[in-house]
Design a protein around this motif. Structure first.
Motif, PDB file in Angstrom:
ATOM      1  N   LEU A  87       0.827  -1.215   0.000  1.00  0.00           N
ATOM      2  CA  LEU A  87       0.000   0.000   0.000  1.00  0.00           C
ATOM      3  C   LEU A  87       0.855   1.257   0.000  1.00  0.00           C
ATOM      4  N   VAL A  88       1.997   1.203   0.696  1.00  0.00           N
ATOM      5  CA  VAL A  88       2.865   2.383   0.750  1.00  0.00           C
ATOM      6  C   VAL A  88       4.130   2.220  -0.090  1.00  0.00           C
ATOM      7  N   LYS A  89       4.478   0.979  -0.424  1.00  0.00           N
ATOM      8  CA  LYS A  89       5.728   0.755  -1.143  1.00  0.00           C
ATOM      9  C   LYS A  89       5.557   0.677  -2.660  1.00  0.00           C
ATOM     10  N   LEU A  92       8.455  -3.863  12.499  1.00  0.00           N
ATOM     11  CA  LEU A  92       7.107  -3.911  13.056  1.00  0.00           C
ATOM     12  C   LEU A  92       6.984  -2.963  14.241  1.00  0.00           C
ATOM     13  N   ALA A  93       5.756  -2.586  14.531  1.00  0.00           N
ATOM     14  CA  ALA A  93       5.476  -1.783  15.716  1.00  0.00           C
ATOM     15  C   ALA A  93       4.075  -2.106  16.220  1.00  0.00           C
ATOM     16  N   ALA A  94       3.919  -2.110  17.556  1.00  0.00           N
ATOM     17  CA  ALA A  94       2.591  -2.231  18.165  1.00  0.00           C
ATOM     18  C   ALA A  94       2.029  -0.822  18.313  1.00  0.00           C
ATOM     19  N   PHE A  95       0.734  -0.659  18.027  1.00  0.00           N
ATOM     20  CA  PHE A  95       0.166   0.691  18.026  1.00  0.00           C
ATOM     21  C   PHE A  95      -1.282   0.659  18.475  1.00  0.00           C
ATOM     22  N   CYS A  96      -1.755   1.817  18.917  1.00  0.00           N
ATOM     23  CA  CYS A  96      -3.158   1.989  19.298  1.00  0.00           C
ATOM     24  C   CYS A  96      -3.483   3.470  19.211  1.00  0.00           C
ATOM     25  N   ILE A 127      -5.354  -3.053  20.387  1.00  0.00           N
ATOM     26  CA  ILE A 127      -3.980  -2.766  19.978  1.00  0.00           C
ATOM     27  C   ILE A 127      -3.689  -3.604  18.728  1.00  0.00           C
ATOM     28  N   GLY A 128      -3.030  -3.016  17.767  1.00  0.00           N
ATOM     29  CA  GLY A 128      -2.649  -3.730  16.557  1.00  0.00           C
ATOM     30  C   GLY A 128      -1.135  -3.783  16.418  1.00  0.00           C
ATOM     31  N   VAL A 129      -0.679  -4.623  15.514  1.00  0.00           N
ATOM     32  CA  VAL A 129       0.747  -4.700  15.177  1.00  0.00           C
ATOM     33  C   VAL A 129       0.864  -4.695  13.659  1.00  0.00           C
ATOM     34  N   THR A 130       1.653  -3.773  13.140  1.00  0.00           N
ATOM     35  CA  THR A 130       1.856  -3.726  11.694  1.00  0.00           C
ATOM     36  C   THR A 130       3.202  -3.113  11.381  1.00  0.00           C
ATOM     37  N   PHE A 131       3.454  -2.858  10.114  1.00  0.00           N
ATOM     38  CA  PHE A 131       4.758  -2.376   9.683  1.00  0.00           C
ATOM     39  C   PHE A 131       4.905  -0.880   9.948  1.00  0.00           C
ATOM     40  N   LEU A 132       6.078  -0.506  10.438  1.00  0.00           N
ATOM     41  CA  LEU A 132       6.327   0.891  10.774  1.00  0.00           C
ATOM     42  C   LEU A 132       6.227   1.786   9.544  1.00  0.00           C
ATOM     43  N   ASP A 133       6.597   1.260   8.378  1.00  0.00           N
ATOM     44  CA  ASP A 133       6.487   2.049   7.138  1.00  0.00           C
ATOM     45  C   ASP A 133       5.058   2.545   6.922  1.00  0.00           C
ATOM     46  N   ILE A 134       4.092   1.704   7.265  1.00  0.00           N
ATOM     47  CA  ILE A 134       2.690   2.040   7.044  1.00  0.00           C
ATOM     48  C   ILE A 134       2.203   3.064   8.061  1.00  0.00           C
ATOM     49  N   LEU A 135       2.726   2.962   9.266  1.00  0.00           N
ATOM     50  CA  LEU A 135       2.217   3.783  10.367  1.00  0.00           C
ATOM     51  C   LEU A 135       2.772   5.200  10.399  1.00  0.00           C
ATOM     52  N   SER A 189       0.621   8.368  10.144  1.00  0.00           N
ATOM     53  CA  SER A 189      -0.390   8.462  11.207  1.00  0.00           C
ATOM     54  C   SER A 189       0.248   8.709  12.573  1.00  0.00           C
ATOM     55  N   LEU A 190       1.469   8.234  12.777  1.00  0.00           N
ATOM     56  CA  LEU A 190       2.183   8.532  14.024  1.00  0.00           C
ATOM     57  C   LEU A 190       2.579  10.001  14.075  1.00  0.00           C
ATOM     58  N   ASP A 191       3.020  10.532  12.948  1.00  0.00           N
ATOM     59  CA  ASP A 191       3.409  11.941  12.900  1.00  0.00           C
ATOM     60  C   ASP A 191       2.223  12.857  13.181  1.00  0.00           C
ATOM     61  N   SER A 192       1.024  12.443  12.754  1.00  0.00           N
ATOM     62  CA  SER A 192      -0.174  13.257  12.971  1.00  0.00           C
ATOM     63  C   SER A 192      -0.835  12.988  14.326  1.00  0.00           C
ATOM     64  N   LYS A 193      -0.241  12.071  15.104  1.00  0.00           N
ATOM     65  CA  LYS A 193      -0.746  11.702  16.446  1.00  0.00           C
ATOM     66  C   LYS A 193      -2.060  10.921  16.389  1.00  0.00           C
ATOM     67  N   ARG A 194      -2.407  10.419  15.211  1.00  0.00           N
ATOM     68  CA  ARG A 194      -3.609   9.595  15.098  1.00  0.00           C
ATOM     69  C   ARG A 194      -3.433   8.292  15.872  1.00  0.00           C
ATOM     70  N   TYR A 195      -2.230   7.739  15.797  1.00  0.00           N
ATOM     71  CA  TYR A 195      -1.878   6.553  16.558  1.00  0.00           C
ATOM     72  C   TYR A 195      -0.644   6.853  17.399  1.00  0.00           C
TER      73      TYR A 195
END
Length: 276
Positions: free
Chosen positions: A84-86, A143-147, A219-227, A230-236
Motif C-alpha cells: 500500500l505504501v511501497k 514492526l510496531a505495536a500501536f493503538c 492494539i494492533g501490530v503492523t509495519f512501521l512504514d505504514i504507520l 499516522s504517528l506523525d499526525s498523532k492519530r496513533y
C-alpha cells in the motif's frame, strides 16, 4: 507459431529476421507454397546455436524491449499491507512506461509455488517451503505495536508483564495461520522475549484491522512504514517502545529467469521496496 511463442507480432518477427539476414548477408529462410524452411546457411547457423536457445531468446527479447514492444500479461502476488505504501503509489510509472503490458495484481500473502503457473512473480514474507524455487531477499520490514491515544486513556499502557490484560487484534494469513506470537528484543539489555498474546479477533484484512484499532478498543501490530504518517499526525501512538520487534523479511520469486517482462517488473518492484 514462432511469433506466438515469443509473444510478439508476426510483423515484428519478420522485420527482425530480415535485419539479421541483411546483417549476415545470408538468406536464412526460403518460402515455399505455405511455409518457411531453413536454407542451407540457415540450417548450419541453427545447428551451431540451438543449444543456447534460452540465451538467444533472452537476447532477442531484450533487444525487442529496447524498441518498446514489451506486451502481454503478468500475474503478480504482492503483500497486502506493505504494498500500500511501497508499490501502489508508484505502479503508474511502470504501466506508463510499458502501456501494452497488462498486470493482474493479487494482494495476498501465502505459500506459493510458481512452477504451477499461477503467478509469474511473487513477493512473500518468509522463505517458501519449496527449496527448488529461487528466491531473493529484497526487504526487511520493521514492526510496531500501536493503538489510539484514547485506548491508552481507557486501559493504560501495556508492558511485557500485562500483555494479556490488553486486547490485541492479530493477523490471520490467507491460508488460516494466526500470527499472535512475536520475537522482541529489549533495547537496553538485549534480552529476547517471545510473547504469545491472547486474542478475541484474528483478521486477514489490513484495512479492517485498522478500523478495529480506531474503535479505541484494540492494539494492533503492523509495519512501521505504514504507520509513520499516522504517528506523525498523532492519530496513533506506538506502545512497547522499549522493545524492538524482529524484522519481517520479504522475498521475491520469479516463475522463470529469462523472461524480460518478468525481469523488468521484478526490478521495478524491488526498487519500490528498497527506495533505490
Amino acid at each position: 507459431q514462432a511469433s506466438r511463442e515469443l509473444n510478439i507480432y508476426q510483423s515484428t518477427l519478420s522485420r527482425r529476421i530480415s535485419s539479421l539476414e541483411k546483417f549476415l548477408n545470408l538468406k536464412l529462410f526460403a518460402r515455399t507454397s505455405n511455409q518457411f524452411e531453413l536454407t542451407y546457411p540457415g540450417r548450419k547457423l541453427y545447428e551451431q546455436i540451438k543449444n543456447d536457445e534460452n540465451l538467444i531468446q533472452s537476447h532477442i527479447m531484450n533487444a525487442l524491449d529496447s524498441e518498446n514492444v514489451i506486451f502481454g500479461e503478468l500475474q503478480i502476488m504482492l503483500p497486502q499491507a506493505l504494498s500500500l505504501v511501497k508499490v501502489t503509489p508508484l505502479i503508474h510509472k511502470f504501466v506508463n512506461k510499458y502501456p501494452r503490458l497488462k498486470l493482474k495484481i493479487f494482494y495476498q500473502n501465502h505459500e506459493v509455488n510458481l512452477k504451477n503457473g499461477s503467478f509469474d512473480l511473487a513477493v512473500i514474507s518468509g522463505i517458501p517451503d519449496q527449496p527448488s524455487q529461487k528466491i531473493k531477499l529484497i526487504y526487511g520490514a520493521k514492526l510496531a505495536a500501536f493503538c489510539t491515544p484514547a485506548y491508552i486513556e481507557k486501559y493504560g499502557t501495556p508492558n511485557m508483564n500485562n500483555l494479556n490484560e490488553h486486547r490485541f487484534v492479530v493477523s490471520l494469513r490467507d491460508h488460516g495461520e494466526i500470527i499472535n506470537r512475536a520475537i522482541l528484543r529489549d533495547i537496553k539489555n538485549g534480552q529476547i522475549f517471545e510473547p504469545q498474546v491472547d486474542y478475541q479477533i484474528a483478521c486477514s484484512n489490513f484495512f479492517h484491522n485498522l478500523k478495529l484499532v480506531e474503535s479505541d478498543e484494540f492494539i494492533g501490530v503492523t509495519f512501521l512504514d505504514i504507520l509513520q504518517e499516522s504517528l506523525d499526525s498523532k492519530r496513533y501512538v506506538t506502545v512497547l517502545d522499549d522493545y524492538e520487534f524482529e524484522k519481517i523479511n520479504f522475498y521475491m520469486l520469479k516463475r522463470v529467469e529469462n523472461d524480460p517482462r518478468i525481469n523488468l517488473c521484478a526490478e521495478f518492484i524491488e526498487k519500490c521496496f528498497t527506495g533505490n
